[in-house]
Design an enzyme around this catalytic site. Structure first.
Site, PDB file in Angstrom:
ATOM      1  N   LYS A   8      39.228  54.523  40.930  1.00  0.00           N
ATOM      2  CA  LYS A   8      40.662  54.337  40.720  1.00  0.00           C
ATOM      3  C   LYS A   8      40.991  54.381  39.230  1.00  0.00           C
ATOM      4  O   LYS A   8      42.001  54.968  38.826  1.00  0.00           O
ATOM      5  CB  LYS A   8      41.125  53.010  41.330  1.00  0.00           C
ATOM      6  CG  LYS A   8      41.090  52.987  42.854  1.00  0.00           C
ATOM      7  CD  LYS A   8      41.390  51.604  43.402  1.00  0.00           C
ATOM      8  CE  LYS A   8      41.317  51.601  44.932  1.00  0.00           C
ATOM      9  NZ  LYS A   8      41.475  50.269  45.529  1.00  0.00           N
ATOM     10  N   GLN A  44      41.203  44.001  45.103  1.00  0.00           N
ATOM     11  CA  GLN A  44      40.206  44.709  45.898  1.00  0.00           C
ATOM     12  C   GLN A  44      39.633  43.804  46.987  1.00  0.00           C
ATOM     13  O   GLN A  44      39.204  42.686  46.723  1.00  0.00           O
ATOM     14  CB  GLN A  44      39.076  45.220  44.981  1.00  0.00           C
ATOM     15  CG  GLN A  44      38.019  46.059  45.695  1.00  0.00           C
ATOM     16  CD  GLN A  44      38.576  47.349  46.264  1.00  0.00           C
ATOM     17  OE1 GLN A  44      39.444  47.983  45.671  1.00  0.00           O
ATOM     18  NE2 GLN A  44      38.082  47.748  47.413  1.00  0.00           N
ATOM     19  N   ASP A  66      49.476  48.480  47.148  1.00  0.00           N
ATOM     20  CA  ASP A  66      48.632  48.641  48.334  1.00  0.00           C
ATOM     21  C   ASP A  66      49.467  48.610  49.615  1.00  0.00           C
ATOM     22  O   ASP A  66      49.011  49.031  50.671  1.00  0.00           O
ATOM     23  CB  ASP A  66      47.569  47.527  48.392  1.00  0.00           C
ATOM     24  CG  ASP A  66      46.187  48.004  47.983  1.00  0.00           C
ATOM     25  OD1 ASP A  66      45.937  49.229  48.049  1.00  0.00           O
ATOM     26  OD2 ASP A  66      45.346  47.171  47.613  1.00  0.00           O
TER      27      ASP A  66
END
Length: 292
Positions: free
Chosen positions: A52, A96, A119
């Protein structure tokens, strides 16, 4: 049979985003800034977050990686999230997953500012998605929609079967594929590990989206001719003959199912690369919203 090439499409999207960032720079505007928090040292998570960061560099985004030890308390993590919520320099950020057992994942996701939740996991954003309102769509479902659109896959009036009911892929896809619009307007059946006679259902499907996480679960005899197959599964399977000692395998028996499919995603190289591309797209959207 057409391969839905996620690697190619994700590169196209990154090029498009990079061009937008160049316009922002030329106008003297602040470029998007994506942050990521990772707790612990899980190898797969570190690799994923690292990719990322590299993707941010490629498109011209600013990025911040916050590493916290495995022993981090829930209170410490929530404090860090609140810092990012209040940092005007950060446009969007992710936490995460998975998190260590001492941390309540749901409490963490609820603490993220919905306007920075790129997200798309916050209940406010999920609810907006369900109501067909403008919001952040979770990156993997967003990537699937983009693949269907860019390959001009017809979804109107089709029977879509989703295998798996996770909050990250299965449930969002069942909502998105039934919405008014394109991709969408299909009749959706959501199946899962407790569904009986699943093969009877999948053989009726025009489109199958499998996010079960069981290697080679979907066999050729479970698929009708010319079905569209989206394989979200990604599992490491031990293979002594492979140099790495394992191979990456999806939910679909690709070799045999591909002979019957009209469109199909490979694993790797299908849905996977799209996830990061759409995370970047959500971050660009977050920057535009904050600017507005």
């Amino acid at each position: 049979m057409t391969i839905l090439d996620g690697k190619k499409i994700s590169n196209d999207i990154k090029n498009e985003i990079a061009a937008e960032v160049e316009k922002m720079k030329a106008n003297g505007e602040k470029v998007p800034h994506l942050a990521a928090i990772i707790v612990g040292d899980d190898g797969a998570s570190l690799t994923y977050v690292g990719s990322k960061v590299k993707a941010c560099e490629r498109v011209g985004f600013e990025s911040t990686l916050v590493k916290m030890p495995h022993t981090t308390s829930e209170l410490e993590l929530l404090k860090k999230i609140k810092e990012l919520n209040e940092d005007d320099n950060i446009d969007g950020f992710i936490v995460q997953l998975p998190l260590p057992p001492q941390i309540d994942t749901q409490k963490v996701l609820l603490t993220v500012d919905p306007s920075k939740d790129v997200d798309g996991f916050h209940p406010e954003n999920f609810g907006k998605m369900a109501l067909d309102m403008s919001t952040f769509i979770p990156a993997t479902p967003f990537g699937i929609l983009e693949l269907l659109q860019r390959y001009d896959v017809d979804t109107k009036g089709k029977h879509t079967v989703v295998i798996g009911r996770s909050h990250i892929v299965g449930r969002p896809m069942s909502i998105l594929m039934s919405r008014k619009g394109w991709p969408g307007n299909s009749t959706v059946t959501l199946t899962h590990s407790n569904t009986k006679n699943i093969a009877q259902i999948t053989t009726q499907a025009d489109i199958i989206i499998s996010a079960l996480g069981v290697p080679n679960f979907l066999k050729a005899e479970m698929v009708k001719d010319d079905a569209v197959i989206i394989d979200v599964g990604i599992t490491r399977v031990e293979d002594a003959d492979h140099p790495k000692g394992y191979v990456i395998t999806g939910d679909v028996d690709f070799e045999n199912v591909s002979k019957k499919a009209s469109f199909i995603t490979p694993v790797p190289g299908g849905v996977g690369p799209m996830t990061i591309a759409m995370l970047l797209k959500n971050t660009l959207l977050a920057r535009e919203q904050r600017k507005g």
